[in-house]
Design an enzyme around this catalytic site. Structure first.
Site, PDB file in Angstrom:
ATOM      1  N   ARG A 188      -3.776 -10.223   3.740  1.00 52.41           N
ATOM      2  CA  ARG A 188      -3.937 -10.300   2.283  1.00 52.41           C
ATOM      3  C   ARG A 188      -2.655  -9.743   1.661  1.00 52.41           C
ATOM      4  O   ARG A 188      -2.356  -8.553   1.817  1.00 52.41           O
ATOM      5  CB  ARG A 188      -5.162  -9.493   1.851  1.00 52.41           C
ATOM      6  CG  ARG A 188      -5.461  -9.541   0.365  1.00 52.41           C
ATOM      7  CD  ARG A 188      -6.698  -8.688   0.060  1.00 52.41           C
ATOM      8  NE  ARG A 188      -7.085  -8.767  -1.335  1.00 52.41           N
ATOM      9  CZ  ARG A 188      -6.589  -8.031  -2.318  1.00 52.41           C
ATOM     10  NH1 ARG A 188      -5.649  -7.126  -2.039  1.00 52.41           N
ATOM     11  NH2 ARG A 188      -6.999  -8.178  -3.559  1.00 52.41           N
ATOM     12  N   LYS A 239       0.824  -1.206   0.000  1.00 47.31           N
ATOM     13  CA  LYS A 239       0.000   0.000   0.000  1.00 47.31           C
ATOM     14  C   LYS A 239       0.864   1.264   0.000  1.00 47.31           C
ATOM     15  O   LYS A 239       2.040   1.256   0.360  1.00 47.31           O
ATOM     16  CB  LYS A 239      -0.934   0.001   1.217  1.00 47.31           C
ATOM     17  CG  LYS A 239      -1.996  -1.102   1.175  1.00 47.31           C
ATOM     18  CD  LYS A 239      -3.121  -0.769   0.215  1.00 47.31           C
ATOM     19  CE  LYS A 239      -4.162  -1.886   0.109  1.00 47.31           C
ATOM     20  NZ  LYS A 239      -4.998  -1.989   1.307  1.00 47.31           N
TER      21      LYS A 239
END
Length: 301
Positions: free
Chosen positions: A244, A204
Site C-alpha cells: 500500500r 511511515k
C-alpha cells in the site's frame, strides 16, 4: 495498492485530495502510474488523530468509490466501520481494508461474511489517539502472528471464509519505531502462515527516522518515498501479495525487479520458475479477480 486519502488531515498529503473531484483524479493518476488497486479512505489514522462522525466518513468516501468504479478501477475501502464498508461494497468496492481487523466495530465481520468481499485484517491494538501507548511486545513477530491468528478465528466464527482474508502486520500501528523492522525481516514467516499479506510501510514514521538528517530531524513524509520503494522491493521478494503506497511508479518498478529476482533464484536452484513469474508477483491478474482472495493467494506465491 495506491492510496487515495479523502481527508483534510492525512499525515502524508495534508488534504491535497480532500475534494471529491481531486480525489478521483488522484486515483486516475495512480492507475496511470501502475496501481492495480485503489484504497479509498475518509478517516485519518495518523498518530493522535481524532475520529470523524460516520456521516462525514460516508460523505467523503462513497462518491469517490462510485466514480472510480465507474472509471473501471478496482477499489478497496479503508474503513473500520461496518456501515461504511457495506455501503462502499454496494457501490462497487471489492475489498474492505480494516486497520482494526474487526476490533473497532463488532458488526464488521458479519458484513464481510454477508457481502463476500475480500477483507484485510490488520494487526491493531487501539485507535490512533491511543495506539502509541500499546507499543509493548515480548516478541513482536510472535505477538503479531498470534494476535492476527486470533482475529482470523473470530472472523471464521462469524462466517468469513479463509479465502476472503488478507493479513497486514500493521506497520506503524502500536509500533512507533524499532518494532517495525523485525516484522519486515520476518515477513516470509507471515506469508508462510497461509494468507496473502499486505504491507503498508509507505511514508511511515519509522522510515522518517531512518532517513533523518544530520541533526536527527526525521525526514518529512514526502522525502520517504525512496525508502518506501526499497521496502516494496524487499516485501515483494519476500512474497507479499500487495504493498500500500502513496506514490506508485517507483514501487511498481520495484515489484517488477523483485519478480525477476525471485524467478532468477528459482532458476538458479534448478527448479521450475512457473510459480514465480512477473505475472504472479505483480497483482494485475489477482486484483481483477479478487472479489474473494483465491486469486490473491496466487499473487502471494
Amino acid at each position: 495498492m495506491g492510496v487515495v486519502n479523502v481527508t483534510p488531515d492525512s499525515f502524508s498529503d495534508g488534504g491535497r485530495w480532500f475534494d471529491v473531484a481531486a480525489a478521483v483524479e488522484r486515483g486516475a493518476s495512480l492507475l496511470d502510474e501502475g496501481a492495480d488497486l485503489l484504497d479509498v479512505g475518509g478517516e485519518s489514522t495518523r498518530p493522535g488523530a481524532a475520529r470523524v462522525p460516520v456521516e462525514e466518513e460516508l460523505a467523503r468516501v462513497l462518491p469517490v468509490v462510485e466514480q472510480l468504479v465507474a472509471r473501471g478501477a478496482v477499489v478497496s475501502v479503508d474503513t473500520t466501520r461496518a456501515v461504511v464498508a457495506a455501503q462502499a461494497v454496494e457501490r462497487g468496492a471489492v475489498l474492505v481494508n480494516d486497520v482494526s481487523g474487526g476490533m473497532a466495530d463488532p458488526a464488521m465481520a458479519s458484513v464481510v461474511a454477508g457481502t463476500g468481499a475480500a477483507y484485510v485484517a490488520m494487526h491493531w491494538r487501539g485507535h490512533a489517539d491511543v495506539m502509541d501507548a500499546h507499543d509493548a511486545y515480548d516478541d513482536v513477530v510472535a505477538d503479531v502472528r498470534r494476535e492476527l491468528a486470533e482475529r482470523v478465528a473470530t472472523l471464521r466464527a462469524a462466517g468469513v471464509r479463509d479465502e476472503q482474508v488478507v493479513l497486514d502486520p500493521g506497520l506503524g500501528f502500536a509500533k512507533t519505531g524499532e518494532s517495525n523492522w523485525p516484522l519486515l525481516a520476518h515477513l516470509p514467516e507471515l506469508v508462510a502462515d497461509g494468507y496473502p499479506v499486505l504491507v503498508g510501510a509507505s511514508r511511515k514514521r519509522f522510515l522518517g527516522h531512518l532517513m533523518a538528517g544530520p541533526d536527527g530531524t526525521p525526514a518529512p513524509p514526502a522525502a520517504r518515498d525512496d525508502a518506501t520503494a526499497a521496502v516494496t522491493a524487499l516485501a515483494a521478494a519476500a512474497g507479499a501479495w500487495a504493498v500500500r503506497v502513496h506514490e506508485v511508479a517507483a514501487s511498481a518498478a520495484a515489484v517488477r525487479v523483485a519478480a525477476r529476482w525471485r524467478a532468477a533464484q528459482v532458476a538458479a536452484a534448478g527448479t521450475t520458475a512457473g510459480d514465480v513469474t512477473t505475472e504472479h508477483v505483480t497483482t494485475e491478474h489477482a486484483t481483477t479477480r479478487h472479489a474473494t482472495t483465491g486469486a490473491a493467494r496466487e499473487g502471494a506465491r
